[in-house]
Design an enzyme around this catalytic site. Structure first.
Site, mmCIF file in Angstrom:
data_model
loop_
_atom_site.group_PDB
_atom_site.id
_atom_site.type_symbol
_atom_site.label_atom_id
_atom_site.label_comp_id
_atom_site.label_asym_id
_atom_site.label_seq_id
_atom_site.Cartn_x
_atom_site.Cartn_y
_atom_site.Cartn_z
ATOM 1 N N LYS A 167 4.452 3.316 -8.887
ATOM 2 C CA LYS A 167 4.019 3.994 -7.660
ATOM 3 C C LYS A 167 5.064 3.709 -6.585
ATOM 4 C CE LYS A 167 -0.162 4.589 -4.859
ATOM 5 N NZ LYS A 167 -0.311 6.046 -4.928
HETATM 6 N N1 PPE Z 1 -1.483 10.322 -8.727
HETATM 7 C C1 PPE Z 1 -0.712 10.150 -7.628
HETATM 8 C C2 PPE Z 1 0.627 10.782 -7.576
HETATM 9 C C3 PPE Z 1 -1.201 9.386 -6.573
HETATM 10 O O1 PPE Z 1 -0.433 9.206 -5.494
HETATM 11 C C4 PPE Z 1 -2.489 8.813 -6.646
HETATM 12 C C5 PPE Z 1 -3.015 7.997 -5.509
HETATM 13 C C6 PPE Z 1 -3.252 9.011 -7.815
HETATM 14 C C7 PPE Z 1 -2.710 9.768 -8.829
HETATM 15 C C8 PPE Z 1 -4.613 8.385 -8.009
HETATM 16 O O2 PPE Z 1 -4.496 6.999 -8.191
HETATM 17 P P1 PPE Z 1 -5.651 5.985 -7.757
HETATM 18 O O3 PPE Z 1 -5.654 5.959 -6.267
HETATM 19 O O4 PPE Z 1 -5.263 4.693 -8.361
HETATM 20 O O5 PPE Z 1 -6.911 6.527 -8.318
HETATM 21 N N2 PPE Z 1 -2.543 8.401 -4.236
HETATM 22 C C9 PPE Z 1 -2.604 7.494 -3.115
HETATM 23 C C10 PPE Z 1 -1.787 7.978 -1.934
HETATM 24 C C11 PPE Z 1 -2.321 9.139 -1.190
HETATM 25 C C12 PPE Z 1 -1.537 9.432 0.088
HETATM 26 O O6 PPE Z 1 -1.620 10.562 0.570
HETATM 27 O O7 PPE Z 1 -0.887 8.530 0.635
HETATM 28 C C13 PPE Z 1 -4.047 7.177 -2.746
HETATM 29 O O8 PPE Z 1 -4.964 7.921 -3.090
HETATM 30 O O9 PPE Z 1 -4.244 6.155 -2.108
#
Ligand code: PPE
Length: 299
Positions: A149
């Site tokens: 990430k």
């Molecule tokens: N894919 C991506 C690309 C992503 O950034 C997130 C979280 C997810 C999947 C889902 O992951 P999880 O939060 O572990 O379920 N995105 C983060 C950032 C959002 C933002 O705009 O900044 C979040 O949801 O915190």
């Protein structure tokens, strides 16, 4: 920030910070919810583990332990006297040498938190959002490691988001370089077809989402059949239901993709069941999932 509390307006970095120029940072997004046991952070340790894994990929040596950073998150919530908030830990190469090799630069670590409401709107949560299949492909592991990430990945997400918004949509859906559905710019994606819950494998370039993982466990618990398999854009068009998952997005139904109405054009019944269970869990209404809640204010 770097081991001490600083006021919001003083949380600054040098303009020649390596990560600002070259995207050499890793971060997390975490939510703290008000529960009947008091405020609790949802799956805090799992998020911190993912942060350390992301850092490993980029050779960012975080000068704290996972436990220390978990405690620092809780303390940051406590000093801000927040009941519910979003939490953003970030570790990055700071100011030092310019040029591409960051390994001699200092590693900076910060944790910020602030109240953050629904990511795709209240109406989005209830009725679903309108999406556009992005003209931008999801990053490929040979280009940038999607499982880390990293801030760099979000240039890809930002381009997709801007494109979707400028087309009047709420969110983008990215395909990978083989044409398979990967995920949203900040969310994982699920569809429901003939009663089966389906999500693309991580090998499509999707992030190992903690909400994704939670929803898979919830589905098992609810007796919903689940498959991880490659899907095409037309699988979404033909699906009975679709939804996004993410820390920020929580469980958000998808009601339209590129002008095609998905299912009944609103939140579908299985999506609603999963979403309800998710909100019950994060609010501490489900004893069986207390293991996922890490209390902020003990005692
Ligand atoms: N894919 C991506 C690309 C992503 O950034 C997130 C979280 C997810 C999947 C889902 O992951 P999880 O939060 O572990 O379920 N995105 C983060 C950032 C959002 C933002 O705009 O900044 C979040 O949801 O915190």
């Amino acid at each position: 920030m770097n081991g001490r509390f600083v006021n919001w307006n003083e949380a600054k970095v040098h303009v020649l910070t390596h990560a600002l120029h070259y995207g050499t940072g890793v971060f997390e997004g975490i939510r703290c919810y008000e529960t009947k046991y008091g405020s609790a952070v949802f799956r805090l340790s799992d998020h911190m583990k993912r942060l350390f894994n992301s850092a490993k990929v980029y050779l960012i040596k975080i000068p704290y332990s996972i436990d220390e950073l978990c405690e620092a998150v809780k303390e940051t919530i406590r000093v801000n006297k927040l009941k519910e908030c979003y939490i953003r830990p970030i570790a990055f190469f700071g100011y030092g040498d310019m040029g591409l090799n960051p390994l001699k630069n200092p590693v900076e670590v910060a944790i910020a938190c602030w109240p953050w409401g629904t990511y795709l709107g209240e109406e989005g949560l209830r009725k679903g959002v309108r999406c556009k299949i992005s003209s931008w492909s999801r990053i490929d592991t040979r280009v940038l490691p999607p499982l880390a990430k990293a801030t760099a990945n979000y240039a890809n997400s930002v381009l997709a988001k801007i494109e979707a918004s400028s087309c009047g949509c709420d969110e983008a859906i990215l395909l990978n370089q083989h044409g398979y559905v990967s995920e949203g710019p900040g969310e994982n994606i699920f569809i429901i077809s003939e009663g089966v819950l389906i999500t693309p494998p991580l090998s499509t370039g999707a992030l190992y989402g903690i909400t994704r993982d939670s929803v898979i466990e919830i589905a098992k618990d609810l007796g919903i059949r689940f498959l991880e398999k490659n899907i095409l854009r037309e699988d979404i068009f033909m699906a009975d239901e679709a939804f996004f998952t993410g820390t920020a997005a929580e469980v958000t139904p998808i009601r339209e993709v590129d002008g095609r109405i998905i299912g009944n054009g609103s939140r579908g019944p299985i999506t609603e069941k999963i979403q309800k269970k998710f909100f019950d869990i994060v609010r501490g209404e489900d004893e069986a999932y207390k293991k996922w809640l890490e209390p902020v204010y003990e005692g």
